[in-house]
Design a protein around this motif. Structure first.
Motif, short mmCIF file in Angstrom:
data_model
loop_
_atom_site.label_atom_id
_atom_site.label_comp_id
_atom_site.label_asym_id
_atom_site.label_seq_id
_atom_site.Cartn_x
_atom_site.Cartn_y
_atom_site.Cartn_z
N PHE A 32 1.06 -1.20 0.26
CA PHE A 32 -0.07 -0.02 -0.14
C PHE A 32 0.71 1.38 0.19
O PHE A 32 0.66 2.14 0.88
N LEU A 33 1.97 1.09 -1.02
CA LEU A 33 3.13 2.53 -0.82
C LEU A 33 2.78 3.86 -0.89
O LEU A 33 1.51 3.83 -1.63
N HIS A 34 3.45 4.63 -1.04
CA HIS A 34 2.67 6.17 -0.29
C HIS A 34 4.14 7.06 -1.05
O HIS A 34 5.13 6.05 -0.99
N GLU A 35 4.28 7.97 -0.13
CA GLU A 35 5.89 8.80 -0.97
C GLU A 35 6.57 8.20 0.36
O GLU A 35 7.71 7.58 -0.15
N GLY A 36 6.84 7.98 0.92
CA GLY A 36 7.37 7.31 2.41
C GLY A 36 7.98 6.20 1.73
O GLY A 36 9.26 6.33 1.98
N HIS A 37 7.43 4.91 1.16
CA HIS A 37 7.58 3.87 0.79
C HIS A 37 8.93 4.24 -0.14
O HIS A 37 9.65 3.88 -0.74
N LEU A 38 8.36 5.23 -1.23
CA LEU A 38 9.20 5.83 -2.47
C LEU A 38 10.60 6.41 -2.27
O LEU A 38 11.33 6.32 -2.87
N GLU A 178 2.57 14.91 5.32
CA GLU A 178 1.68 14.85 4.40
C GLU A 178 1.89 16.75 4.34
O GLU A 178 2.47 17.23 5.29
N GLU A 179 1.49 17.92 3.80
CA GLU A 179 1.41 19.06 3.80
C GLU A 179 1.14 19.22 4.46
O GLU A 179 2.20 20.66 5.41
N ASP A 180 0.31 18.78 5.45
CA ASP A 180 0.06 19.63 6.95
C ASP A 180 1.28 18.72 7.86
O ASP A 180 -0.18 19.39 9.27
N GLY A 181 1.79 17.74 7.32
CA GLY A 181 2.39 17.39 8.92
C GLY A 181 2.40 16.07 9.71
O GLY A 181 3.13 15.47 9.55
N LEU A 182 0.96 15.51 9.23
CA LEU A 182 0.98 14.31 9.92
C LEU A 182 1.40 13.29 8.43
O LEU A 182 2.05 13.16 7.17
N ALA A 183 2.27 12.37 9.24
CA ALA A 183 3.39 11.43 8.80
C ALA A 183 2.54 10.33 7.69
O ALA A 183 1.71 9.94 8.14
N LYS A 184 3.19 9.94 7.04
CA LYS A 184 2.41 9.19 5.93
C LYS A 184 2.16 7.72 6.00
O LYS A 184 3.33 7.66 6.33
N ARG A 196 -8.48 12.03 10.21
CA ARG A 196 -8.07 12.95 9.33
C ARG A 196 -7.50 14.39 10.03
O ARG A 196 -6.28 15.03 10.41
N ARG A 197 -8.61 14.68 10.31
CA ARG A 197 -8.66 16.56 10.56
C ARG A 197 -7.90 16.72 11.93
O ARG A 197 -6.82 17.22 11.67
N GLN A 198 -8.15 15.93 12.76
CA GLN A 198 -7.29 15.81 14.31
C GLN A 198 -6.32 15.62 14.51
O GLN A 198 -5.65 15.98 14.92
N ALA A 199 -6.02 14.67 12.98
CA ALA A 199 -4.69 13.27 13.74
C ALA A 199 -3.07 14.55 13.15
O ALA A 199 -2.33 14.16 13.91
N VAL A 200 -3.49 15.55 12.67
CA VAL A 200 -2.43 17.17 12.27
C VAL A 200 -1.93 17.44 14.01
O VAL A 200 -0.57 17.45 13.95
N VAL A 201 -2.84 17.04 14.48
CA VAL A 201 -2.20 17.74 16.33
C VAL A 201 -1.28 16.99 16.77
O VAL A 201 -0.13 16.91 17.42
N LEU A 202 -0.60 15.42 15.87
CA LEU A 202 -0.03 14.52 16.73
C LEU A 202 1.76 15.22 15.69
O LEU A 202 2.57 15.66 17.17
N TYR A 203 1.67 15.40 15.22
CA TYR A 203 2.96 16.11 14.58
C TYR A 203 3.57 17.44 15.65
O TYR A 203 3.96 18.07 15.49
#
Ligand code: AMP
Length: 289
Positions: A32-38, A178-184, A196-203
């Protein structure tokens, strides 16, 4: 790019390439590849003659109540992404190929597993070390690429490579966000839109912690409280852990000085997310990298 599904065929190809002195870069993933894997793949492409990507959702590293069944999978898309990034081989074994019978030997990790994900996910790192031992013996890489998103895994794999004398160079790669800081993460698709909106607070909580340490705070508990309070007030997620340890030793700290990690895990309704920040902290105020 060739897709290979059996251990024997993969080994045969690698032995052929090694006899031609080719360097082998290896990127193990669960797909389930994303930019991190790439990003790992791009690094491997730059450094090596041959690049092998593996996709294997390893049942051994999932607990009985964890998300093995619902872990996202999309082989066709992964195949075309891996091809675009210039992978030479995609190793894609089945569970039966990797574990044809109940195992007579498995790898047990003795250090660094009593904290963070090791503590919350008993047996997880034994499963990771066991599958990596099998994958390393199959792909026989010159270099293996791992993301710092799983910083505890990087530390455990460094121990595996050293203690079992694998002639492999471990290359840790920075976290892609991601652009908003969430780790891919492959698991992000299992967040509800509100989560997903709330998860921004993690970073955000990790960068606030970093800034607070830069401002001179050196008390681990104060920083942990700051991060936890931000997550509690801005998400419906349940905190699994918020911790600060020395890195890569993962030992408790009385004071924040020297290389350390601030790491967190938060459970949302269908998915548990992790994130971290690794800091070089010196004794002077502001001394943070
Ligand atoms: P996974 O498929 O989740 O097992 O991840 C495979 C590899 O990709 C691991 O070494 C991860 O640490 C790495 N990885 C996953 N997400 C990221 C990310 N956002 N940034 C950098 N590396 C990542």
């Amino acid at each position: 790019m060739r897709v290979i599904t059996t251990i024997q065929e993969m080994q045969t190809e690698i032995i052929k390439l090694k006899s031609q002195s080719k360097s082998i870069g290896f990127v193990p993933t669960m797909g389930f590849l994303h930019e991190g894997h790439l990003t790992l793949l791009k690094r491997a492409r730059l450094d090596n003659d041959i690049v092998v990507l593996s996709i294997f959702v390893n049942p051994l590293q999932f607990g009985p109540t964890e998300d093995f069944a619902t872990y996202p999978r999309d082989f066709a898309k992964d195949q075309s992404l891996a091809e675009c990034e210039g992978a030479d081989f995609l190793f894609y074994p089945s569970v039966e190929e990797m574990y044809p019978h109940s195992s007579s030997v498995s790898v047990v990790v003795n250090e660094r597993t009593d904290v963070l994900c090791g503590k919350s996910r008993p047996g997880h790192f034994d499963g990771v070390a066991t599958v990596l031992t099998k994958l390393f013996n199959t792909v026989m890489p010159t270099r293996a690429y791992f993301g710092k998103k799983d910083a505890q895994q990087v530390a455990v794999v460094a121990g595996l490579i050293t203690d079992f004398n694998f002639p492999i160079e471990l290359i840790p790669v920075d976290i892609v966000r991601e652009e908003d800081g969430l780790a891919k993460s492959s698991r992000n698709v299992n967040l509800l839109p509100e989560e997903r909106r709330q998860a921004v607070v993690l970073y955000k909580s990790l960068t606030t912690a970093k800034e607070t340490i830069e401002g001179g705070e050196r008390n681990p508990q104060t920083i942990k409280n700051l991060v936890s309070n931000m997550i509690r007030s801005e998400t419906n997620g349940l905190i699994d852990y918020v911790e600060i340890y020395s890195y890569p030793q993962l030992k408790a700290l009385e004071n924040i000085d020297g290389p350390c990690i601030i790491a967190l895990a938060v459970k949302f309704s269908k998915v548990r997310l992790i994130d971290n920040i690794i800091l070089e902290v010196s004794k002077e105020i502001g001394g943070v990298k």
